[in-house]
Scaffold this motif. Sequence first.
Motif, mmCIF file in Angstrom:
data_model
loop_
_atom_site.group_PDB
_atom_site.id
_atom_site.type_symbol
_atom_site.label_atom_id
_atom_site.label_comp_id
_atom_site.label_asym_id
_atom_site.label_seq_id
_atom_site.Cartn_x
_atom_site.Cartn_y
_atom_site.Cartn_z
ATOM 1 N N ILE A 137 0.820 -1.213 0.000
ATOM 2 C CA ILE A 137 0.000 0.000 0.000
ATOM 3 C C ILE A 137 0.855 1.265 0.000
ATOM 4 O O ILE A 137 0.505 2.256 -0.657
ATOM 5 N N GLU A 138 1.990 1.260 0.693
ATOM 6 C CA GLU A 138 2.862 2.439 0.709
ATOM 7 C C GLU A 138 3.399 2.738 -0.696
ATOM 8 O O GLU A 138 3.450 3.895 -1.121
ATOM 9 N N THR A 139 3.758 1.691 -1.428
ATOM 10 C CA THR A 139 4.238 1.866 -2.800
ATOM 11 C C THR A 139 3.130 2.399 -3.694
ATOM 12 O O THR A 139 3.361 3.303 -4.507
ATOM 13 N N LEU A 140 1.929 1.876 -3.539
ATOM 14 C CA LEU A 140 0.798 2.365 -4.326
ATOM 15 C C LEU A 140 0.539 3.847 -4.028
ATOM 16 O O LEU A 140 0.285 4.630 -4.948
ATOM 17 N N ASN A 141 0.630 4.225 -2.767
ATOM 18 C CA ASN A 141 0.454 5.636 -2.390
ATOM 19 C C ASN A 141 1.541 6.510 -3.022
ATOM 20 O O ASN A 141 1.261 7.616 -3.483
ATOM 21 N N LYS A 142 2.776 6.018 -3.049
ATOM 22 C CA LYS A 142 3.873 6.774 -3.665
ATOM 23 C C LYS A 142 3.660 6.922 -5.169
ATOM 24 O O LYS A 142 3.941 7.976 -5.747
ATOM 25 N N ILE A 143 3.174 5.870 -5.811
ATOM 26 C CA ILE A 143 2.893 5.930 -7.250
ATOM 27 C C ILE A 143 1.780 6.941 -7.517
ATOM 28 O O ILE A 143 1.865 7.741 -8.453
ATOM 29 N N THR A 144 0.748 6.941 -6.690
ATOM 30 C CA THR A 144 -0.353 7.892 -6.836
ATOM 31 C C THR A 144 0.151 9.328 -6.676
ATOM 32 O O THR A 144 -0.202 10.216 -7.472
ATOM 33 N N HIS A 145 1.000 9.567 -5.684
ATOM 34 C CA HIS A 145 1.581 10.899 -5.477
ATOM 35 C C HIS A 145 2.443 11.291 -6.688
ATOM 36 O O HIS A 145 2.379 12.430 -7.165
ATOM 37 N N PHE A 146 3.234 10.347 -7.170
ATOM 38 C CA PHE A 146 4.075 10.575 -8.357
ATOM 39 C C PHE A 146 3.206 10.976 -9.556
ATOM 40 O O PHE A 146 3.520 11.934 -10.261
ATOM 41 N N ILE A 147 2.126 10.240 -9.798
ATOM 42 C CA ILE A 147 1.225 10.538 -10.920
ATOM 43 C C ILE A 147 0.677 11.955 -10.799
ATOM 44 O O ILE A 147 0.654 12.713 -11.776
ATOM 45 N N ASN A 148 0.222 12.314 -9.611
ATOM 46 C CA ASN A 148 -0.335 13.656 -9.396
ATOM 47 C C ASN A 148 0.721 14.734 -9.635
ATOM 48 O O ASN A 148 0.432 15.776 -10.231
#
Length: 178
Positions: A159-170
Amino acid sequence: MSQKKKIFAISGSTRNNSSNFKILKLISELTKEKFEMKIFEGLSEIPHFNTDLDTENPPKIVSAFRNEIAEADGILICTPEYIFSLPGSLKNALEWCVSTTIFSQKKVGLITASASGEKAQEELALIMKTVEAKFSNETELLIQGVRGKVNNDGIITDIETLNKITHFINSFDKLLNL
């Protein structure tokens, strides 16, 4: 509604269905409302860089690769690290672009997804600075221990990696809209 941004994505891995490719596919799926994303799958077909061939008429695949970069609103690169460096095939492809200005002020997102990845991330950022690409700390992402975070189906299991990917996308989306 505004037009979708055209994104050209490059996986630094030539392995079929690599973790890097899976991450790009996931980003493509998560951003399909915002981005029209094309993932380049011809990295292993680009010939070795040779200044004698870097003329007005370079090899066709090199011209096609350069055109995709030039026509894109933004570039995403997701790469593994091989022996504390970028994979040779990715570095080779980037070398074909140095004699051009196609990366100058081009907005880029840089992901290194590997066991460690720190050195490859540093090297990729240095190359992108050298060719004058536009990126920030927010549009760089290091995913360490990637094989334990992406399953065979390309699902991020951490989940932490998914959150980082989401932040990266934004962050990448914001960069594209500057």
